[in-house]
Design a protein around this motif. Structure first.
Motif, PDB file in Angstrom:
ATOM      1  N   GLN A  45      41.003  16.024  23.179  1.00 46.55           N
ATOM      2  CA  GLN A  45      41.525  16.808  24.172  1.00 46.55           C
ATOM      3  C   GLN A  45      41.128  18.103  24.009  1.00 46.55           C
ATOM      4  N   ALA A  46      40.760  18.434  22.894  1.00 45.61           N
ATOM      5  CA  ALA A  46      40.475  20.155  22.753  1.00 45.61           C
ATOM      6  C   ALA A  46      38.801  20.116  23.276  1.00 45.61           C
ATOM      7  N   THR A  47      38.205  19.289  23.032  1.00 44.33           N
ATOM      8  CA  THR A  47      36.581  19.251  23.279  1.00 44.33           C
ATOM      9  C   THR A  47      36.156  18.582  24.422  1.00 44.33           C
ATOM     10  N   ARG A  48      37.151  17.928  25.226  1.00 41.52           N
ATOM     11  CA  ARG A  48      36.406  17.153  26.220  1.00 41.52           C
ATOM     12  C   ARG A  48      37.339  17.406  27.575  1.00 41.52           C
ATOM     13  N   THR A  49      36.757  17.427  28.785  1.00 40.14           N
ATOM     14  CA  THR A  49      37.542  17.653  29.920  1.00 40.14           C
ATOM     15  C   THR A  49      38.032  16.298  30.354  1.00 40.14           C
ATOM     16  N   GLU A  50      39.053  16.205  31.334  1.00 41.14           N
ATOM     17  CA  GLU A  50      39.714  14.998  32.029  1.00 41.14           C
ATOM     18  C   GLU A  50      38.469  13.894  32.189  1.00 41.14           C
ATOM     19  N   SER A  51      37.340  14.405  33.016  1.00 39.87           N
ATOM     20  CA  SER A  51      36.400  13.626  33.224  1.00 39.87           C
ATOM     21  C   SER A  51      35.816  13.187  31.922  1.00 39.87           C
ATOM     22  N   MET A  56      31.787  22.879  26.457  1.00 47.32           N
ATOM     23  CA  MET A  56      30.703  23.565  25.541  1.00 47.32           C
ATOM     24  C   MET A  56      31.262  25.020  25.206  1.00 47.32           C
ATOM     25  N   ASP A  57      32.100  25.651  25.897  1.00 45.08           N
ATOM     26  CA  ASP A  57      32.590  26.771  25.651  1.00 45.08           C
ATOM     27  C   ASP A  57      33.482  26.664  24.255  1.00 45.08           C
ATOM     28  N   ARG A  58      34.320  25.539  24.275  1.00 45.92           N
ATOM     29  CA  ARG A  58      35.145  25.447  22.894  1.00 45.92           C
ATOM     30  C   ARG A  58      34.277  24.769  21.788  1.00 45.92           C
ATOM     31  N   VAL A  59      33.463  23.857  22.257  1.00 46.19           N
ATOM     32  CA  VAL A  59      32.287  23.488  21.263  1.00 46.19           C
ATOM     33  C   VAL A  59      31.683  24.551  20.400  1.00 46.19           C
ATOM     34  N   ALA A  60      31.304  25.575  21.360  1.00 43.56           N
ATOM     35  CA  ALA A  60      30.711  26.801  20.703  1.00 43.56           C
ATOM     36  C   ALA A  60      31.415  27.472  19.935  1.00 43.56           C
ATOM     37  N   ILE A  61      32.587  27.704  20.337  1.00 48.33           N
ATOM     38  CA  ILE A  61      33.603  28.675  19.537  1.00 48.33           C
ATOM     39  C   ILE A  61      33.703  27.994  17.984  1.00 48.33           C
ATOM     40  N   ALA A  62      33.780  26.575  18.079  1.00 45.93           N
ATOM     41  CA  ALA A  62      34.101  25.884  16.865  1.00 45.93           C
ATOM     42  C   ALA A  62      32.712  25.878  15.914  1.00 45.93           C
TER      43      ALA A  62
END
Length: 93
Positions: A45-51, A56-62
Motif C-alpha cells: 500500500q505504501a509503495t504502489r498506487t491502487e492501479s 516512485m516518489d515514495r520509493v525514492a524516499i525509502a
C-alpha cells in the motif's frame, strides 16, 4: 437428560471449541505469519498506487533513507577505527 444438562453440555462444547480456536490464533508461528502478511500489505500500500503502479516518489524516499543509513554506518565505523588507532598509538612507546 434434562434441559439444564443439555445446556451445560452444549456450553461446555462451545467453550472447548473457543479455547481451541484461541490457542491456534495465539500460537507464535501463527502470530508471526499474520504480522508478516500485515507488513507485506502495508509495504504494498505504501509503495504502489491502487492501479498497481510504483509510487516512485515514495520509493525514492525509502532508497534515500537506506543510502543515508549506510553512509552513516560507514562514517561511524571509520571514526571508531581512527579512534582505536589513535588510542593504540598513545599506548605504544
Amino acid at each position: 437428560m434434562t434441559k439444564l444438562e443439555n445446556d451445560i453440555v452444549t456450553t461446555r462444547d462451545r467453550l472447548a471449541q473457543t479455547i481451541d480456536e484461541l490457542s491456534v490464533r495465539a500460537a507464535p508461528k501463527n502470530v508471526i505469519a499474520r504480522k508478516k502478511e500485515q507488513a507485506k500489505v502495508s509495504f504494498t500500500q505504501a509503495t504502489r498506487t491502487e492501479s498497481g503502479e510504483l509510487r516512485m516518489d515514495r520509493v525514492a524516499i525509502a532508497a534515500a533513507a537506506v543510502v543515508g543509513l549506510v553512509v552513516l554506518k560507514i562514517v561511524s565505523a571509520n571514526r571508531k577505527q581512527k579512534k582505536w588507532e589513535r588510542q593504540r598509538a598513545k599506548r605504544s612507546w
